[in-house]
Design an enzyme around this catalytic site. Structure first.
Site, short mmCIF file in Angstrom:
data_model
loop_
_atom_site.label_atom_id
_atom_site.label_comp_id
_atom_site.label_asym_id
_atom_site.label_seq_id
_atom_site.Cartn_x
_atom_site.Cartn_y
_atom_site.Cartn_z
CB CYS A 2 21.09 44.66 36.86
SG CYS A 2 20.76 43.05 36.16
NE ARG A 27 25.30 46.74 40.62
CZ ARG A 27 24.76 46.53 41.82
NH1 ARG A 27 25.13 47.27 42.82
NH2 ARG A 27 23.85 45.60 42.00
CD1 TRP A 75 26.53 39.88 34.86
CD2 TRP A 75 24.99 38.54 35.77
NE1 TRP A 75 27.14 38.70 35.18
CE2 TRP A 75 26.22 37.85 35.74
CE3 TRP A 75 23.88 37.89 36.30
CZ2 TRP A 75 26.38 36.56 36.22
CZ3 TRP A 75 24.03 36.59 36.79
CH2 TRP A 75 25.27 35.95 36.74
CG ASN A 101 19.01 46.41 39.13
OD1 ASN A 101 19.00 46.42 37.91
ND2 ASN A 101 19.89 47.09 39.86
N GLY A 102 16.47 42.68 39.71
CA GLY A 102 15.74 41.69 40.49
C GLY A 102 15.08 40.69 39.57
CD GLU A 483 40.79 36.32 49.50
OE1 GLU A 483 39.87 35.48 49.50
OE2 GLU A 483 40.74 37.37 48.84
CE LYS A 487 40.89 37.87 45.57
NZ LYS A 487 39.80 38.23 46.35
CD GLU A 490 38.25 36.79 42.60
OE1 GLU A 490 37.05 36.83 42.34
OE2 GLU A 490 38.72 37.19 43.68
CG HIS A 506 45.10 13.56 54.86
ND1 HIS A 506 45.27 12.37 55.53
CD2 HIS A 506 45.51 14.53 55.70
CE1 HIS A 506 45.75 12.61 56.74
NE2 HIS A 506 45.91 13.92 56.86
CE LYS A 605 33.72 44.69 44.69
NZ LYS A 605 34.87 43.87 45.14
#
Ligand code: M6R
Length: 610
Positions: A2, A27, A75, A101-102, A483, A487, A490, A506, A605
């Site tokens: 948010c 965000r 959000w 927010n929270g 990574e 990347k 996502e 394995h 984000k």
């Protein structure tokens, strides 16, 4: 997640609020809204589900000419993302508006109490209790009413409160969700993040947990919940507005990938002791004795930051000769960790707001451990909670997929490893060698990125239709494989896995069949030969071998179906160059699939909830 924006001053509030919200779009959010008023009200509230532009388009014309207001991007946590649940929320008598927010953890108890007093709740949110509590406690002093309300609230909050009883005033408070005040000339701003303010002022004040600020056009005053005055320092934002604009690039992700030569340079500036082959890092808050006594390093992080930490653990063990391990923050926080005084803890976070990383570091600190923050966002919660640390200086990162922060995090950690190493086994000569290799990185990265654009666009055309992509690397490039996989998955939504190359046999080798793309990270280091064997294994199963390697590596070139060349560097620095084409590949694949590159579905984000 948010986002919050607020304004009080002589200008028209609505355009400032809408522009501020747009700067926080990155965000992640699913609805937005504003509340403004003139004189004694009433409070004008306008909210919409979906994108900010939908909310903006549906604003009345002409715009209400108001000079105080609050705004929010939500959000969803409590209740679906619809107009009713989006913020700002009003008290049932319409006198108080709040953005939050929270999470209010005891909202159901508070709702029950307020309902028994006749309050009618309109939304499913936890937030709606806040304006109602403030209205209930108001007796001629908004700040006092907010404090009384906050004494009843359990949970986390960054809030901004506006009331018809005190027009021209905003009351702001923070506990666990970031709040930054912007100081202008005869005007004040407030936001959850500095990007919402920078178009108007560079003078900012980071509010701490348990602090309350009352803003009007003459300035601000800060107190704690017990009404004790707090003197706050005014800081200056040290980055430029252009850094949060796309400029000539179509997407932030591409811009940020190409910014890496610059962000690496910035991360290096002033951090060399050339003569001694050492790194200069202010802000660690460690005495030489404490440095000397470090017996273990534990890094804590999530997502991409976890991968940077994992790569760094190889460097720390190699250079500093200190056993290093990396913990996923969400695991560490609930594991009753064994904390000891000779372990140095490093919390790695781009945003400095990741809830799991913050909670893990607090748990370690509670048990007496010392935690340094490796953070990008200045003044963020993790930066403030740390016992010392290093700012990675990558500049604001707007795209949800982290790219430049990854290499900047790794850089800061390499410098830390060098510093610890120089107190132990690393000679000045070896230190200088590493520093020279670090200095060469920006130019090398530039050439990799310039050459990579066309090649990765072509390769993306091939991968876009793959149902699955496997990334393999060894040693320090095992995290690069992880990574690369994160990347690509996502932003393109293709199923990807990043593994230690030898682990393939394995189990995951069962996934390889005719044409399965397997991307190998294969620098000419001491593990080169071993990685080549893994390539042979993939080839034998008709997998498609895509290799990132060094110039002149004829054996890899002969085996690979696609060869991506990156220059040689110091063996500990190869991840910087190996990861760059993978970032480009992820970007171009997502683009070709028509994905929302900068805001992939379901992602935010900074993940400020559990
Ligand atoms: O802000 P942080 O570095 O603490 O964030 C950690 C992760 O949420 C973040 O790296 C995430 O994995 C990104 N989407 C990766 O691109």
């Amino acid at each position: 997640m948010c986002g919050i924006v607020g304004y009080v001053g002589p200008k028209k509030a609505v355009p400032i609020l809408v522009q501020g919200l747009k700067r926080l779009e990155y965000r992640g959010y699913d609805s937005s809204g504003i509340a403004t008023m003139n004189g004694e009200g009433p409070i004008f509230v306008h909210k919409r589900a979906g994108r900010i532009r939908e909310m903006e388009r549906s604003l009345p014309s002409p715009l209400p000419s108001t000079s105080v207001g609050i705004a929010h991007t939500r959000w969803a946590t409590h209740g679906p993302p619809n107009e009713v649940n989006s913020h700002p929320h009003l008290s049932s008598d319409g006198s108080v508006a709040v953005v939050h927010n929270g999470i209010v953890e005891n909202s159901s108890t508070l709702k029950k109490m307020l309902r028994s007093e006749g309050v009618v709740f309109r939304s499913d949110t936890d937030t709606e209790v806040i304006p109602n509590l403030v209205a209930r406690f108001y007796e001629g002093d908004l700040e006092a009413a907010v404090k009384k309300a906050l004494h009843l609230i359990r949970g986390t909050y960054g809030i901004v409160v506006m009331s018809t009883a005190e027009p021209g005033r905003l009351v702001v408070a923070r506990n666990g969700s970031p709040i930054v005040l912007g100081v202008g000339d005869d005007e004040m701003y407030v936001a959850s993040d500095a990007p919402a303010l920078i178009a108007h002022t560079r003078q900012v004040v980071y509010l701490g947990d348990g602090e309350v600020a009352t803003l009007d056009s003459d300035g601000f005053r800060t107190t704690d919940l017990e009404d004790r005055e707090i003197d706050k320092q005014i800081d200056e934002i040290d980055w430029e507005l252009e850094e949060i604009e796309k400029g000539e690039f179509p997407h932030f992700m591409l811009k940020e990938i190409h910014e890496q030569p610059r962000s690496i340079l910035r991360g290096l500036r002033g951090r060399f002791e050339r003569e001694y082959g050492d790194a200069r890092l202010g802000g660690l808050n460690l005495t030489p004795r404490e440095f000397f006594d470090i017996r273990r390093i534990t890094l804590v992080a999530c997502g991409t930051s976890y991968h940077a930490a994992l790569a760094a653990s190889y460097v720390l063990e190699d250079l500093a000769r200190v056993p290093s391990n990396v913990e996923i923050a969400s695991e560490l926080r609930y594991r009753n960790p064994i904390v000891d005084a000779k372990t140095l803890y490093l919390a790695v976070s781009q945003s400095g707001e990741t809830a799991d990383t913050l909670a893990a570091m607090k748990e370690v600190q509670r048990k007496g451990g010392k935690v340094l923050g490796i953070v990008n966002v200045v003044g963020s919660t993790i930066a403030r909670q740390s016992d010392g640390g290093i700012y990675i200086r990558s500049g604001p990162e707007v795209a949800v997929a982290s790219t430049k922060a990854y290499t900047s995090q790794l850089l800061a950690l390499v410098l830390l490893a060098l510093k610890i190493g120089r107190m132990r086994d690393v000679s000045a000569g070896e230190g200088r060698e590493l520093l020279e290799a670090l200095e060469a990185l920006p130019e090398q990265l530039r050439s990799v990125l310039d050459e990579g654009e066309q090649a990765m666009t072509k390769l993306a055309g091939e991968l876009a239709h793959a149902p699955f992509v496997l990334f393999l690397g060894r040693g320090i490039n095992y995290p690069t494989a992880m990574e690369g996989a994160l990347k690509l998955k996502e932003v393109s939504y293709i199923q990807c896995e990043g593994l230690a190359a030898a682990e393939m046999k394995h189990g995951p080798i069962a996934l390889i069949s005719d044409g399965t793309p397997v991307i190998f990270l294969c620098p000419m280091d001491q593990l080169h030969e071993k990685t080549l064997s893994n390539m042979e294994e993939v080839k034998a199963r008709k997998g498609r071998v895509i290799a990132v390697g060094n110039p002149g590596d004829e054996r890899v070139q002969a085996l690979a179906d696609v060869f991506i060349e990156v220059p040689r560097t110091h063996p500990l620095l190869s991840p910087f160059l190996m990861v760059a084409p993978l970032q480009q590949l992820a970007y171009h694949t997502a683009l070709q699939l028509g994905r929302d590159v900068d805001k992939p579905r379901n992602l935010a984000k900074s993940v400020t909830v559990e």
